[in-house]
Design a protein around this motif. Structure first.
Motif, PDB file in Angstrom:
ATOM      1  N   ALA A 186      14.013 -11.690   4.511  1.00 54.04           N
ATOM      2  CA  ALA A 186      12.978 -11.150   5.398  1.00 54.04           C
ATOM      3  C   ALA A 186      12.393  -9.854   4.860  1.00 54.04           C
ATOM      4  O   ALA A 186      11.213  -9.588   5.035  1.00 54.04           O
ATOM      5  CB  ALA A 186      13.565 -10.926   6.789  1.00 54.04           C
ATOM      6  N   ILE A 187      13.230  -9.030   4.224  1.00 54.40           N
ATOM      7  CA  ILE A 187      12.681  -7.764   3.748  1.00 54.40           C
ATOM      8  C   ILE A 187      12.358  -7.784   2.261  1.00 54.40           C
ATOM      9  O   ILE A 187      11.848  -6.819   1.725  1.00 54.40           O
ATOM     10  CB  ILE A 187      13.621  -6.572   4.067  1.00 54.40           C
ATOM     11  N   GLY A 188      12.604  -8.904   1.583  1.00 57.25           N
ATOM     12  CA  GLY A 188      12.202  -9.034   0.192  1.00 57.25           C
ATOM     13  C   GLY A 188      13.183  -8.409  -0.778  1.00 57.25           C
ATOM     14  O   GLY A 188      14.048  -7.634  -0.396  1.00 57.25           O
TER      15      GLY A 188
ATOM     16  N   PHE B 115      -3.023  -8.068  -0.659  1.00 54.67           N
ATOM     17  CA  PHE B 115      -1.998  -8.887  -1.309  1.00 54.67           C
ATOM     18  C   PHE B 115      -0.610  -8.478  -0.828  1.00 54.67           C
ATOM     19  O   PHE B 115       0.209  -9.328  -0.442  1.00 54.67           O
ATOM     20  CB  PHE B 115      -2.127  -8.720  -2.832  1.00 54.67           C
ATOM     21  N   ALA B 116      -0.357  -7.174  -0.807  1.00 56.34           N
ATOM     22  CA  ALA B 116       0.948  -6.704  -0.358  1.00 56.34           C
ATOM     23  C   ALA B 116       1.216  -7.128   1.080  1.00 56.34           C
ATOM     24  O   ALA B 116       2.295  -7.636   1.409  1.00 56.34           O
ATOM     25  CB  ALA B 116       1.026  -5.184  -0.493  1.00 56.34           C
ATOM     26  N   LEU B 117       0.215  -6.972   1.947  1.00 58.56           N
ATOM     27  CA  LEU B 117       0.424  -7.261   3.368  1.00 58.56           C
ATOM     28  C   LEU B 117       0.564  -8.754   3.636  1.00 58.56           C
ATOM     29  O   LEU B 117       1.317  -9.168   4.514  1.00 58.56           O
ATOM     30  CB  LEU B 117      -0.743  -6.704   4.186  1.00 58.56           C
TER      31      LEU B 117
ATOM     32  N   VAL C  29       1.326 -11.322   1.276  1.00 56.83           N
ATOM     33  CA  VAL C  29       2.219 -12.140   0.454  1.00 56.83           C
ATOM     34  C   VAL C  29       3.611 -11.524   0.286  1.00 56.83           C
ATOM     35  O   VAL C  29       4.614 -12.219   0.364  1.00 56.83           O
ATOM     36  CB  VAL C  29       1.579 -12.396  -0.936  1.00 56.83           C
ATOM     37  N   LEU C  30       3.649 -10.220   0.036  1.00 54.63           N
ATOM     38  CA  LEU C  30       4.947  -9.616  -0.253  1.00 54.63           C
ATOM     39  C   LEU C  30       5.741  -9.397   1.029  1.00 54.63           C
ATOM     40  O   LEU C  30       5.185  -9.253   2.109  1.00 54.63           O
ATOM     41  CB  LEU C  30       4.750  -8.274  -0.977  1.00 54.63           C
ATOM     42  N   ARG C  31       7.072  -9.374   0.880  1.00 55.23           N
ATOM     43  CA  ARG C  31       7.926  -9.115   2.036  1.00 55.23           C
ATOM     44  C   ARG C  31       8.582  -7.754   1.882  1.00 55.23           C
ATOM     45  O   ARG C  31       9.135  -7.450   0.823  1.00 55.23           O
ATOM     46  CB  ARG C  31       8.996 -10.208   2.162  1.00 55.23           C
ATOM     47  N   PHE C  32       8.458  -6.951   2.888  1.00 58.62           N
ATOM     48  CA  PHE C  32       9.057  -5.617   2.845  1.00 58.62           C
ATOM     49  C   PHE C  32       9.196  -5.127   4.276  1.00 58.62           C
ATOM     50  O   PHE C  32       8.540  -5.640   5.189  1.00 58.62           O
ATOM     51  CB  PHE C  32       8.182  -4.654   2.020  1.00 58.62           C
ATOM     52  N   PRO C  33      10.054  -4.129   4.497  1.00 60.36           N
ATOM     53  CA  PRO C  33      10.273  -3.660   5.864  1.00 60.36           C
ATOM     54  C   PRO C  33       9.012  -3.004   6.440  1.00 60.36           C
ATOM     55  O   PRO C  33       8.225  -2.434   5.681  1.00 60.36           O
ATOM     56  CB  PRO C  33      11.397  -2.628   5.721  1.00 60.36           C
TER      57      PRO C  33
ATOM     58  N   GLU D 294      10.215  -6.516  -5.077  1.00 57.08           N
ATOM     59  CA  GLU D 294       9.118  -6.866  -4.173  1.00 57.08           C
ATOM     60  C   GLU D 294       8.743  -5.674  -3.303  1.00 57.08           C
ATOM     61  O   GLU D 294       7.578  -5.355  -3.122  1.00 57.08           O
ATOM     62  CB  GLU D 294       9.556  -8.050  -3.311  1.00 57.08           C
ATOM     63  N   ARG D 295       9.779  -4.987  -2.791  1.00 57.64           N
ATOM     64  CA  ARG D 295       9.525  -3.830  -1.929  1.00 57.64           C
ATOM     65  C   ARG D 295       8.850  -2.716  -2.705  1.00 57.64           C
ATOM     66  O   ARG D 295       7.949  -2.055  -2.231  1.00 57.64           O
ATOM     67  CB  ARG D 295      10.833  -3.337  -1.313  1.00 57.64           C
TER      68      ARG D 295
ATOM     69  N   ARG E 175       6.312  -4.219   7.528  1.00 53.07           N
ATOM     70  CA  ARG E 175       5.040  -4.774   7.054  1.00 53.07           C
ATOM     71  C   ARG E 175       3.995  -4.778   8.171  1.00 53.07           C
ATOM     72  O   ARG E 175       2.864  -4.344   7.997  1.00 53.07           O
ATOM     73  CB  ARG E 175       5.269  -6.201   6.561  1.00 53.07           C
ATOM     74  N   ARG E 176       4.408  -5.271   9.340  1.00 53.20           N
ATOM     75  CA  ARG E 176       3.470  -5.353  10.453  1.00 53.20           C
ATOM     76  C   ARG E 176       2.990  -3.982  10.896  1.00 53.20           C
ATOM     77  O   ARG E 176       1.820  -3.775  11.219  1.00 53.20           O
ATOM     78  CB  ARG E 176       4.131  -6.082  11.631  1.00 53.20           C
TER      79      ARG E 176
ATOM     80  N   PHE F 233       1.417  -0.979  -4.194  1.00 49.01           N
ATOM     81  CA  PHE F 233       0.111  -1.578  -3.923  1.00 49.01           C
ATOM     82  C   PHE F 233      -0.532  -0.984  -2.669  1.00 49.01           C
ATOM     83  O   PHE F 233      -1.750  -0.958  -2.537  1.00 49.01           O
ATOM     84  CB  PHE F 233       0.247  -3.105  -3.755  1.00 49.01           C
ATOM     85  N   LEU F 234       0.300  -0.549  -1.730  1.00 48.02           N
ATOM     86  CA  LEU F 234      -0.248  -0.011  -0.479  1.00 48.02           C
ATOM     87  C   LEU F 234      -0.559   1.479  -0.588  1.00 48.02           C
ATOM     88  O   LEU F 234      -1.289   2.025   0.229  1.00 48.02           O
ATOM     89  CB  LEU F 234       0.736  -0.252   0.666  1.00 48.02           C
TER      90      LEU F 234
ATOM     91  N   PHE G 196       5.152  -9.072 -10.227  1.00 50.03           N
ATOM     92  CA  PHE G 196       4.246  -9.049  -9.071  1.00 50.03           C
ATOM     93  C   PHE G 196       2.843  -8.586  -9.436  1.00 50.03           C
ATOM     94  O   PHE G 196       1.864  -9.115  -8.946  1.00 50.03           O
ATOM     95  CB  PHE G 196       4.833  -8.180  -7.950  1.00 50.03           C
TER      96      PHE G 196
ATOM     97  N   VAL H 294       2.697  -1.296   9.049  1.00 51.39           N
ATOM     98  CA  VAL H 294       1.718  -0.779   8.090  1.00 51.39           C
ATOM     99  C   VAL H 294       0.345  -1.404   8.345  1.00 51.39           C
ATOM    100  O   VAL H 294      -0.681  -0.722   8.345  1.00 51.39           O
ATOM    101  CB  VAL H 294       2.177  -1.058   6.640  1.00 51.39           C
ATOM    102  N   PHE H 295       0.354  -2.716   8.598  1.00 48.50           N
ATOM    103  CA  PHE H 295      -0.904  -3.417   8.884  1.00 48.50           C
ATOM    104  C   PHE H 295      -1.592  -2.814  10.106  1.00 48.50           C
ATOM    105  O   PHE H 295      -2.793  -2.548  10.104  1.00 48.50           O
ATOM    106  CB  PHE H 295      -0.605  -4.912   9.095  1.00 48.50           C
ATOM    107  N   ILE H 296      -0.800  -2.569  11.164  1.00 49.74           N
ATOM    108  CA  ILE H 296      -1.362  -2.000  12.391  1.00 49.74           C
ATOM    109  C   ILE H 296      -1.893  -0.583  12.149  1.00 49.74           C
ATOM    110  O   ILE H 296      -2.969  -0.223  12.638  1.00 49.74           O
ATOM    111  CB  ILE H 296      -0.292  -1.973  13.514  1.00 49.74           C
TER     112      ILE H 296
ATOM    113  N   VAL I 187      -1.612 -12.484   9.957  1.00 42.19           N
ATOM    114  CA  VAL I 187      -0.804 -11.822   8.923  1.00 42.19           C
ATOM    115  C   VAL I 187       0.581 -11.532   9.493  1.00 42.19           C
ATOM    116  O   VAL I 187       0.674 -11.015  10.600  1.00 42.19           O
ATOM    117  CB  VAL I 187      -1.484 -10.529   8.437  1.00 42.19           C
TER     118      VAL I 187
ATOM    119  N   ALA J 285      -3.852  -3.886  -1.358  1.00 42.82           N
ATOM    120  CA  ALA J 285      -3.200  -3.763  -0.058  1.00 42.82           C
ATOM    121  C   ALA J 285      -3.144  -5.110   0.658  1.00 42.82           C
ATOM    122  O   ALA J 285      -2.125  -5.460   1.265  1.00 42.82           O
ATOM    123  CB  ALA J 285      -3.943  -2.738   0.797  1.00 42.82           C
TER     124      ALA J 285
ATOM    125  N   SER K 231      -4.353   2.821  -0.527  1.00 37.48           N
ATOM    126  CA  SER K 231      -4.960   2.680   0.794  1.00 37.48           C
ATOM    127  C   SER K 231      -4.407   3.708   1.775  1.00 37.48           C
ATOM    128  O   SER K 231      -5.154   4.413   2.456  1.00 37.48           O
ATOM    129  CB  SER K 231      -4.703   1.282   1.368  1.00 37.48           C
TER     130      SER K 231
ATOM    131  N   PHE L 241       6.955  -2.972  -5.383  1.00 38.81           N
ATOM    132  CA  PHE L 241       5.550  -3.291  -5.655  1.00 38.81           C
ATOM    133  C   PHE L 241       4.692  -3.173  -4.400  1.00 38.81           C
ATOM    134  O   PHE L 241       3.553  -2.711  -4.456  1.00 38.81           O
ATOM    135  CB  PHE L 241       5.431  -4.693  -6.266  1.00 38.81           C
TER     136      PHE L 241
END
Lengths: 291, 277
Positions: free
Chosen positions: A8-10, B96-98, B100-104, A14-15, B106-107, A21-22, B182, B109-111, A291, B94, A25, A17
């Motif tokens: 779930a957390i990758g 792509f990360a949101l 496709v990638l999985r990380f803590p 993955e984390r 995530r939602r 990537f974020l 990645f 950050v999107f919000i 998403v 951003a 922004s 990257f």
């Protein structure tokens, strides 16, 4: 369970990257929008570096310019049904195959791609006392009106020009919504003897509800935050304060009058108005994005 | 509502008349600007509403040269081009990360990215201006490019994330199994596949940046972009309507051209936020 959790957390890569990537922004949003919001909040309690508590807010409530700008905003928001209904009606007619509909759709959107400065500069000439609108009205026997120069018509003119320059956008949104209304239901209703208006009000408009919500929200945000260019060029906020909206008042206060703390306090009023509507928009968008 | 009866056809014909008038009103201002840009000032004063008699291009020459529209034009092109490029890269990364990638978180950050839409530039006018000065970005094109990116970014991230989320997950997984890192997945798979969304966003953001006046007024105070140039032209040559009209035509031409060429893309982009798809 721990494998599940790791998925779930990758993975670590993955984390890493994702963070990388974020980063651009988030940095840009933080530096130019989010931190300034909190900074502005603190600024609103001071003037020229001095802490003055809630004085700026108290001053705003007593300031006739500010109160006028709020009244103007309320008048503007009272016209909201037109901003939603008119494009909806036009979109339904185009969808129904009104003669020339495809051409209308393309032409209606044309003003929406023009900058508010350009629209304002043109209408500033067209709406003058000796402008072409009055010349055209004279032909059908209506007396000339000083559309922008008299405080009773200036706000109405401003609203009309903004409506004119954005309705095409809403027409497009409604048209894309109409294309998702299932034809077979409408057709079945027709075979069952439902009349044109019945089909419209009982089937088509109810199924457009999400689109109506979206257009209402986007329009509200638009009139609260994207009329600066038009006001700046078309009326300059006047005559008097008759076309001053909060966003324009903030500009005046921070620049010409050099009262940044007071401008920041008015900004917080605008923010509180924005936040409610924007919340609705974000909910709609995140529902649509999956998403 | 595919089939229409005779009565209904009559309603539609009747509705077409006011709709045609409305369409005319949408074209009129552009005609007004072009028509008057071709008159000389005397010709305009003598006949303000009629068709131009003997067209002159003098106003365009004056606007381009003496009124410095060539400089404004260059500024607008550089700033818009730069901002759109930065916007597309940032939003694609951003998104792509949101998606496709999985990380803590995530939602969350999107919000947060979407929620920053609640903060338009007017709300942070004073602190934003102070930030620009503090970072030494006042009167720099790079400052305006970064500002545009920050203020137009959330919708772009949103659209890219929605676009990538709709792609099959196997694409990324297959590339990963083949040993791609990645950033390689992003560069070799996601960026090319995202082209339709990137083109749409490129056009929409070009419109927004080109047409902006408020952020430009704040950040570029010495040099000017076209829209600020028009407001200045109004002040400096307030009685010369044909010259102003020529400036308007110069400033609007690229955008109208883009609209005519990319109409379908623009429509698709605007519908994307509204309709679940």
């Amino acid at each position: 369970m721990s494998a599940q959790r790791r998925k779930a957390i990758g993975s670590k890569a993955e984390r890493r990257f994702a963070a990388l990537f974020l980063l651009p922004s988030l940095l840009l949003l933080l530096i130019f929008r989010i931190i300034p919001l909190f900074w502005g909040f603190t600024l609103s309690f001071s003037e020229n570096g001095e802490w003055i508590g809630a004085d700026n807010y108290v001053r705003a409530v007593g300031d006739t310019n500010f109160r006028d700008s709020i009244v103007n905003t309320l008048l503007l928001l009272a016209t909201l049904p037109i901003w939603v209904m008119l494009p909806m009606l036009l979109a339904i007619l185009i969808h129904q195959g009104v003669p020339g509909g495809k051409l209308y759709r393309a032409v209606y959107f044309l003003p929406a791609v023009l900058s508010s400065v350009i629209v304002g500069a043109i209408f500033n000439i067209v709406l003058r006392y000796d402008g072409s609108l009055n010349a055209a009205l004279k032909v059908i026997g209506i007396d000339a009106v000083d559309w922008l120069g008299s405080s009773s018509t200036a706000l109405g003119s401003l609203i009309a020009v903004q409506l004119w320059s954005t309705f095409g956008m809403s027409v497009l949104i409604f048209l894309s919504g109409l294309s998702t209304v299932p034809d077979d239901i409408v057709e079945a209703a027709r075979i069952d003897g439902a009349r044109f208006w019945q089909r419209l009000f009982l089937i088509v408009i109810p199924s457009l509800r999400p689109i109506i919500e979206f257009v209402a929200v986007v329009t509200t945000i638009g009139v609260l935050t994207s009329m600066f260019g038009l006001i700046y060029v078309l009326t300059g906020g006047g005559p008097g304060t008759s076309t001053t909206l909060p966003e324009f008042l903030i500009w005046l206060e921070q620049g010409r009058l050099n009262r940044p703390g007071y401008a920041a306090a008015i900004s917080m009023f605008l923010f509180s108005m924005m936040a409610g509507v924007a919340y609705l928009q974000i909910r709609i968008m995140s529902r649509n994005a999956n998403v | 509502m595919a089939t229409v009866g005779r009565r209904e056809r009559k309603i539609l014909w009747a509705a077409s008349v006011p709709m045609a008038l409305l369409a005319l009103s949408c074209i009129y201002p552009l005609w007004f600007a072009i028509n008057n840009a071709l008159k000389d000032n005397r010709g305009y004063i003598l006949d303000r509403f009629g068709w131009v008699n003997d067209p002159t291009f003098e106003n365009f020459v004056t606007a381009w040269g003496r009124a410095r529209f060539s400089e404004y034009f260059l500024n607008s092109v550089v700033v818009t081009g730069g901002a759109v490029a930065v916007l597309l890269i940032t939003a694609s990364l951003a998104g792509f990360a949101l998606a496709v990638l999985r990380f803590p978180y995530r939602r969350l950050v999107f919000i947060v990215i979407l929620a920053s839409m609640m903060i338009p530039v007017q709300v942070v006018l004073v602190p934003f201006y102070k930030t620009i000065i503090g970072l030494g970005l006042l009167n720099t094109r790079i400052g305006l490019i970064l500002s545009y990116t920050a203020f137009f970014l959330p919708f772009s991230v949103y659209l890219m994330a929605a676009f990538y989320a709709a792609l099959p997950r196997e694409l990324t997984e297959a590339a990963r199994v083949d040993g791609a890192r990645f950033w390689q997945v992003w560069w070799f798979v996601m960026l090319p596949l995202g082209t339709p969304a990137l083109i749409t966003l490129g056009i929409l953001n070009t419109l927004y940046c080109w047409n902006d006046v408020l952020i430009s007024l704040l950040v570029l105070q010495r040099e000017r972009t076209l829209m600020v140039g028009i407001t200045a032209l109004r002040g400096e040559y307030s009685t010369n309507v044909p010259l102003l009209a020529a400036g308007i035509v110069l400033a609007a031409a690229p955008i109208v051209l883009i609209y005519l060429v990319f109409q379908r893309r623009i429509v698709a982009g605007i519908a994307a936020g509204a309709v679940k798809g």
